[in-house]
Design a protein around this motif. Structure first.
Motif, PDB file in Angstrom:
ATOM      1  N   GLN A 153      12.713 -98.384  81.862  1.00 36.56           N
ATOM      2  CA  GLN A 153      13.443 -98.842  80.677  1.00 36.56           C
ATOM      3  C   GLN A 153      14.312-100.036  81.061  1.00 36.56           C
ATOM      4  OE1 GLN A 153      15.177 -95.749  78.207  1.00 36.56           O
ATOM      5  NE2 GLN A 153      13.864 -94.180  79.112  1.00 36.56           N
ATOM      6  N   SER A 154      13.762-101.221  80.886  1.00 37.40           N
ATOM      7  CA  SER A 154      14.426-102.441  81.332  1.00 37.40           C
ATOM      8  C   SER A 154      15.645-102.810  80.498  1.00 37.40           C
ATOM      9  CB  SER A 154      13.427-103.612  81.318  1.00 37.40           C
ATOM     10  OG  SER A 154      12.927-103.821  80.003  1.00 37.40           O
ATOM     11  N   ASP A 155      15.831-102.164  79.342  1.00 35.80           N
ATOM     12  CA  ASP A 155      16.972-102.491  78.494  1.00 35.80           C
ATOM     13  C   ASP A 155      18.215-101.658  78.811  1.00 35.80           C
ATOM     14  OD1 ASP A 155      15.750-100.142  77.636  1.00 35.80           O
ATOM     15  OD2 ASP A 155      16.339-100.436  75.537  1.00 35.80           O
ATOM     16  N   LYS A 361      15.984-109.877  81.227  1.00 37.80           N
ATOM     17  CA  LYS A 361      14.735-109.118  81.163  1.00 37.80           C
ATOM     18  C   LYS A 361      13.546-110.059  81.265  1.00 37.80           C
ATOM     19  CE  LYS A 361      17.260-105.567  80.335  1.00 37.80           C
ATOM     20  NZ  LYS A 361      18.524-106.243  80.400  1.00 37.80           N
TER      21      LYS A 361
END
Length: 463
Positions: A153-155, A361
């Motif tokens: 989950q890059s956020d 990101k």
């Protein structure tokens, strides 16, 4: 104590024995005060109360514990508590805890922690701390959870990720390596598989036994160690705290234990840096946040070689740093030597990334490329203004003829040649570096020559 104890040592030993008998021990096991701020299925998020007279500073830190370990792995005892240290430094400190695992939790798999528990804890920590990014610090399997959640989950609002004693190559673990060929003969139908499915996981006694077996030498020599150090109050207090920790190990849920057994122990899945989970592939190469990796010089559960294989996999990380510190699996985290080694390195690491924006990101890379492409297409007005600016600057550059300076530089050429002759000495030093790295299993903090793995910007701790 000396072989023939001195009078002072005898007095100290007698005082320690008397205090232990009268008060039930020497260790100060009071937990650091905390408040529950969020809870859910097998997840409780705690915020440790700030120390009196200490102002809060820096981004928050979230401590991620492994399964089966009691939560006070981070708060072992006063004087050897990472939580106490962080709170006294003014660092906003949080801990995610999983509670007592029971037979009812047998269907919980690793997805529960990687998809739900850790991401929710990170977001809640950030929200409680005023929207600031979070330093995620995971020990043992907690490090695996933190890394895989960050990769998936890059956020997530992550400032950095720290993995303490996190093995990524189980084949390098002495306790497991000899058994792997035998375990793979059963093809998923062996006695171990049938047993954990029947009882719903790995029971507490088995987990405790496995943890003790990893440090069997210390267990066998413990009576002698106590006798030799009977006059050392701090040493005896540490033994008491570790004994309490070991006695309070908890169980593994059935499905999670099955995944760990089949994928990690038998399949060594993490060695590739990728994990297939719920129909998708999670790769640690997708982590963009800075990553700090610790390995214990005498760790029997996560030896140095099993940990350092992670480093070349972190190709997407903003910066990667590797530290070899004294101690075994628990000692490297909260042993007496950790106060001046692991904790100090962690303090400097988090301070380095405090107050910085969350790393961009992967989508932002495309935006940046588009912006660059757009700026390359200049309008006629822009080109004209560029020419006018160049014309204005031209007169200033015209008289600046530095011919004498070039001659001076030429005159200094012999000095450069002299320096060039010294280059072989530097090459020789480079050739000697691998020898130091090969002996890194016994290294302590400050002697690990690959501490700044892939991170030219890291500064030395000067230890």
């Amino acid at each position: 104590m000396d072989l023939i104890p001195k009078p002072g040592q005898v007095v100290s030993a007698a005082a320690n024995v008397a205090h232990s008998v009268m008060y039930g021990g020497l260790a100060d096991l009071r937990p650091m005060p905390r408040n529950l701020i969020y809870d859910g299925t097998r997840r409780e998020l705690y915020h440790y109360r700030p120390a009196e007279g200490v102002s809060s500073s820096g981004d928050p830190v979230l401590l991620v514990m492994p399964l089966a370990a009691p939560s006070y792995c981070f708060d072992l005892r006063r004087g050897c508590s990472l939580v106490e240290h962080l709170v006294q430094q003014g660092r906003p400190t949080y801990l995610v805890e999983y509670g007592q695992i029971s037979f009812a939790d047998r269907r919980l798999g690793m997805e529960h922690w990687i998809d739900e528990v850790i991401p929710a804890a990170i977001r809640e920590t950030s929200a409680h701390a005023g929207g600031r990014p979070v330093h995620v610090v995971g020990w043992s399997l907690g490090g695996v959870f933190g890394l895989l959640a960050a990769a998936d989950q890059s956020d997530l609002p992550i400032a950095s990720v720290t993995a303490v004693g996190t093995p990524f190559d189980v084949q390098q673990v002495p306790l497991v390596a000899p058994l792997r060929p035998l375990l793979n003969l059963t093809d998923g139908r062996g006695a171990i598989t049938r047993a954990y499915r029947a009882i719903g996981g790995a029971p507490t006694p088995l987990v405790t036994w496995a943890f003790q077996l990893a440090s069997i030498q210390k267990l066998l020599t413990k009576p002698l160690a106590v006798a030799v150090n009977l006059d050392d109050r701090d040493y005896l207090a540490q033994l008491e705290a570790v004994d309490r920790f070991t006695r309070n190990m908890t169980a593994y849920p059935g499905r999670t234990f099955g995944q760990l057994y089949h994928r990690f122990v038998k399949g060594n899945a993490l060695r590739s840096g990728q994990l297939e989970l719920s129909g998708r592939t999670i790769s640690v190469a997708d982590i963009t946040a800075p990553v700090l990796v610790f390995a214990g010089a005498t760790d029997g559960i996560a030896p140095v070689r099993s940990v350092e294989v992670l480093l070349p996999m972190l190709t997407g990380s903003r910066e990667v740093r590797f530290e070899i510190v004294p101690g075994g699996h628990l000692g490297m985290l909260t042993g007496r030597a950790a106060r001046d080694t692991t904790w100090r390195a962690l303090d400097e690491w988090m301070a380095q990334w405090d107050g910085q924006a969350v790393p961009a990101k992967r989508t932002s890379t495309k935006k940046a490329a588009a912006a660059t492409k757009a700026s390359a297409k200049k309008t006629p007005a822009t080109k004209a203004s560029t020419k006018r600016a160049a014309a204005k600057k031209a007169p200033a550059k015209a008289p600046a003829k530095k011919a004498p300076a070039k001659k001076t530089a030429a005159a200094k050429a012999p000095a450069n040649k002299t320096a060039a002759k010294k280059a072989p000495a530097k090459k020789a030093a480079t050739k000697r570096a691998p020898a130091k790295k090969a002996s890194s299993d016994g290294a302590t903090i400050g002697t690990n020559r690959s501490r700044r793995y892939g991170s030219a910007g890291s500064r030395s701790l000067n230890l």
